[in-house]
Design an enzyme around this catalytic site. Structure first.
Site, short mmCIF file in Angstrom:
data_model
loop_
_atom_site.label_atom_id
_atom_site.label_comp_id
_atom_site.label_asym_id
_atom_site.label_seq_id
_atom_site.Cartn_x
_atom_site.Cartn_y
_atom_site.Cartn_z
CD GLU A 70 -2.26 1.21 2.91
OE1 GLU A 70 -3.47 0.97 3.01
OE2 GLU A 70 -1.52 1.42 3.90
CG ASP A 265 -8.81 -1.05 4.45
OD1 ASP A 265 -7.75 -0.56 4.91
OD2 ASP A 265 -8.84 -2.14 3.84
#
Length: 380
Positions: A70, A265
């Site tokens: 990420e 998230d």
């Protein structure tokens, strides 16, 4: 106020929402440069980038003291947007060398996290890293041209996307997109998705640059993700769960936790919808959705952000990443046209980078929002 009637993909014009609320251009440019400098070369309690040796570098998740796909792919996107080739190449060389699998069921995928010295902590991939890697590599190819391997950026992007769709066709492994629904999975083995992984604006560009035989799939994937987000986002609050089934309903609790709720998230969904609308303007529902989620948070102080059920009931548990959530609510203003749009842009502008242990995720989202709201998050 100038209105762009169609998306930036068609007009090559990008709105500058900071300018629209009266912030001078020199102040905007100065802030972008300052944030880059602080995140990549600043004080120890702010920076997240670290060079490694002569030709590598990494982004550290400061809350977990590890390196994640990420963050690595985010760092590459930041670098290519600001025309910083050295940092881009260092990050890519680290990811390619230490994180990308060369064989087995995860061949051409990336181990989702490792130590700062490159030692893998677990082999499994997280698909949000792969899609950001691929998009950043295509942009790098356009900005700087392709060089010798591993800096033949466009081919490296195609290798990743090839694996994402075709892994497992030889009997080993699984694809990252469900072939039937054309929706991205949470992990290759999972029968559910993560709404914040859905980047239809990336898939539209993959449909132009991936292997020719896969381009129709990516075009359909963009449409499928836009439809999916309509079902994953609550019709009144605009909140979405961390994990959701392919029909958009919250996924059942997993062995590693209960992710049916709006938490870290899920913050990214608002930002992704905003950027998709800015680039392509393919779905007017995105305007309504952005207005909804801004209205939900309008009268909540940033210091009081917390975990919520998707119908809006607050938990006692506070948000781990309040600045990150604010950044995504501001980025939703790319699509919003309601009374809260300017409020969130101005509130974000007045908010500094986060410092301390948990700063990594917040400040990545902060930088993307800063680029997007200034018209500097661009397609190449």
């Amino acid at each position: 106020m100038k209105t762009i009637e169609t998306g930036s993909f068609y007009t090559r014009e990008y709105r500058n929402l900071f300018s629209e609320i009266g912030i001078p251009e020199d102040a905007i440019q100065s802030r972008i440069g300052q944030v880059w400098q602080e995140l990549f070369y600043g004080a120890p309690d702010v920076r997240i980038y670290h060079p490694l040796g002569e030709d590598k570098g990494y982004i550290v998740d400061t809350g977990n003291s590890d390196v994640r796909t990420e963050g690595m792919s985010y760092g590459m996107m930041m670098a290519v947007q600001l025309d910083r080739k050295e940092e881009f190449d260092r990050l890519w060389n680290f990811a390619k060398t230490f994180m990308q699998h060369k064989e087995g069921k995860y061949k051409d995928y990336f181990a989702w996290h490792c130590k700062p010295d490159g030692t893998r902590l677990s082999p499994g991939p997280a698909p949000d890293g792969e899609e950001f890697f691929a998009m950043a590599l295509f942009f790098a190819s356009s900005r700087w041209g392709d060089g010798p391997e591993p800096f033949n950026y466009a081919e490296q992007a195609k290798i990743i996307l090839r694996a994402c769709l075709h892994q497992g066709e030889d009997g080993e492994g699984d694809p990252m997109w469900d072939p039937e629904t054309r929706l991205i999975k949470f992990i290759p083995e999972s029968p559910f998705s993560d709404p914040s992984y859905h980047l239809p604006h990336f898939y539209e560009l993959f449909a132009l640059r991936a292997d020719e035989q896969d381009r129709a799939f990516w075009k359909k994937a963009a449409a499928a993700s836009r439809t999916y987000l309509r079902t994953a986002c609550h019709p009144l609050t605009g909140l979405s769960p961390e994990y959701a089934n392919y029909d958009g309903t919250p996924a059942e609790p997993q062995p590693h936790g209960d992710y049916r709720h709006f938490f870290s998230d899920a913050y990214r969904v608002a930002a992704n919808i905003g950027l998709d609308y800015e680039w392509f303007r393919a779905d007017e529902w995105q305007v309504e959705q952005s207005n909804r989620i801004q209205a939900f948070f309008r009268n909540i102080e940033v210091s009081d952000y917390r975990r919520y059920t998707i119908d809006g009931q607050p938990f006692e548990e506070p948000s781990l990443h309040p600045v990150g959530l604010l950044a995504t609510l501001a980025m939703a203003s790319l699509a919003a046209d309601g009374p809260d749009r300017e409020h969130f842009v101005r509130l974000f502008w007045d908010t500094p980078l986060r410092e301390g242990e948990r700063r990594y995720y917040d400040n990545c989202l902060y930088f993307f929002s800063l680029l997007a709201l200034s018209g500097k998050y661009r397609m190449y």
